[in-house]
Motif scaffolding. Sequence first.
Motif: not given
Lengths: 361, 132
Positions: A281-283, A307-310, A321-326
């Motif tokens: 997702v985006g953050l 977070i994968t990129s921020g 950022a992009f984050a991999r979340v549930p």
Amino acid sequence: MGRKTPLFSLHQELNARIVDFGGWDMPVQYSSQIGEHHAVRRAAGVFDVSHMCVVDLKGPRVRAFLAALLANDVGRLRAPGKALYSCMLRDDGGILDDLIVYYLAEDFFRLVVNAGTRDKDLAWIRDRAQSFGVTVTERDDLAMLAVQGPEARAKAAQLLNPADVEAALALASFSGAAFGRWFVARTGYTGEDGFEIMMPAADAVPAWRSLNSLGVASCGLGARDTLRLEAGMNLYGNDMDESTHPYESALGWTVALSPGRDFIGRAAIEPLAKASPRRLVGLLLEDRGVLRGHQKVHVAGGGAGEITSGTFSPTLERSIAFARVPAATPAAVQVDIRGKLLNARVVKPPFVRFGRALITL
Amino acid sequence: MSQLPQDLKYTKSHEWVRTRADGSLEIGITDHAQHALGDLVFVEVPEAGRAVKSGDACAVVESVKAASDVYAPVSGEILEGNAQLASAPETVNGDAYGAGWLYRLKPAAGAVQAAQLLSPQDYQKVLDAEAG
């Protein structure tokens, strides 16, 4: 000492700061990373992307080969010059790379793959091309320039033979054509309009100088990263890799599961299409600070993400950022930045397209 | 390379230290450091009253590219952080030795003498060595 593109000496002459990127000595910035970012959002900038790997595939069965090799459907490529973005998967569905494939002729397709994955990609492709009788040629004789921004196409077209200008400016989004020894495509990695131009290595320095003299700013990989993040585009190695599959990488839209298609990795990932336990997702950071890769995301109810990129978004003047979340993550999360829990909001990328913010701050 | 201010002391980790008239210290990052970091977008300064030991990470400067710790060159107590930097972190890029100061500190007794601060000449040698 890393590998160098045909533009390396020019980058040095232009006082670029050089960093290692996937084994290549590349310019990260010339003067100001934020200034270069704004140049692309507001006018035009040029990036050296010659480190990316151009691979030509030839043979009568090349389309069938690519239908098996790629998760997106090359059957969608009907008009010569048309491009398609795709993942290349392992048998277990892990992402080997993301790439662009161009349809040039029925027996001739071209791939552009990432610099850092060049060797493993070539080995993977060659191993599988043989049984289709497809020849695989790495085009390290070519340089590639990305000219991006609202004024990019008009400026770049001035480098072409006058007889070709009209046709180049008429290229549809995500398609390209050969003009003399150049291949010009209306593609990019910034969220702006523009061209990516593949050319003989010897043409790169004069082309860059001509673009500079037309007012196109020299831009480094630093600005390229903030631009692609704002544009909601993944970076291989950060946002996805061999340990992740497309449905947890916001790349489900690139997987073509039409009946009868049998591509590498399909059996492994098809059950995940509607049931991936995680998503990317985006953050948007609500508090002050800067989101960075590997920071932990705290999700109400006890889940956790990463977070994968921020970065700091120069356009929004906020951190994104992009984050991999549930999969069931609610809109409000917290991010652990140096031991403090800061508030962030889950948003749907892209954050910025064509110079305009697409999310409400 | 611009001339280093001669009235300041320096550290190997690219902080500068100014001794103020009342004996308190003002601390910032050097022009070399801000240039290496690039455009700063976030600065976190320490809160007044915090006790710090020489070598403690007590401020953070973040550019678009990365976050970097700023270390306390001398043990003591934080008097104030530069509140202007919250809304204008780019001040550190524009005026590293002036308006871009990060925090002020009251040194502990004997702490300045104990600290291994560099003269401008010695810091220049550090920079020359880094430049290779």
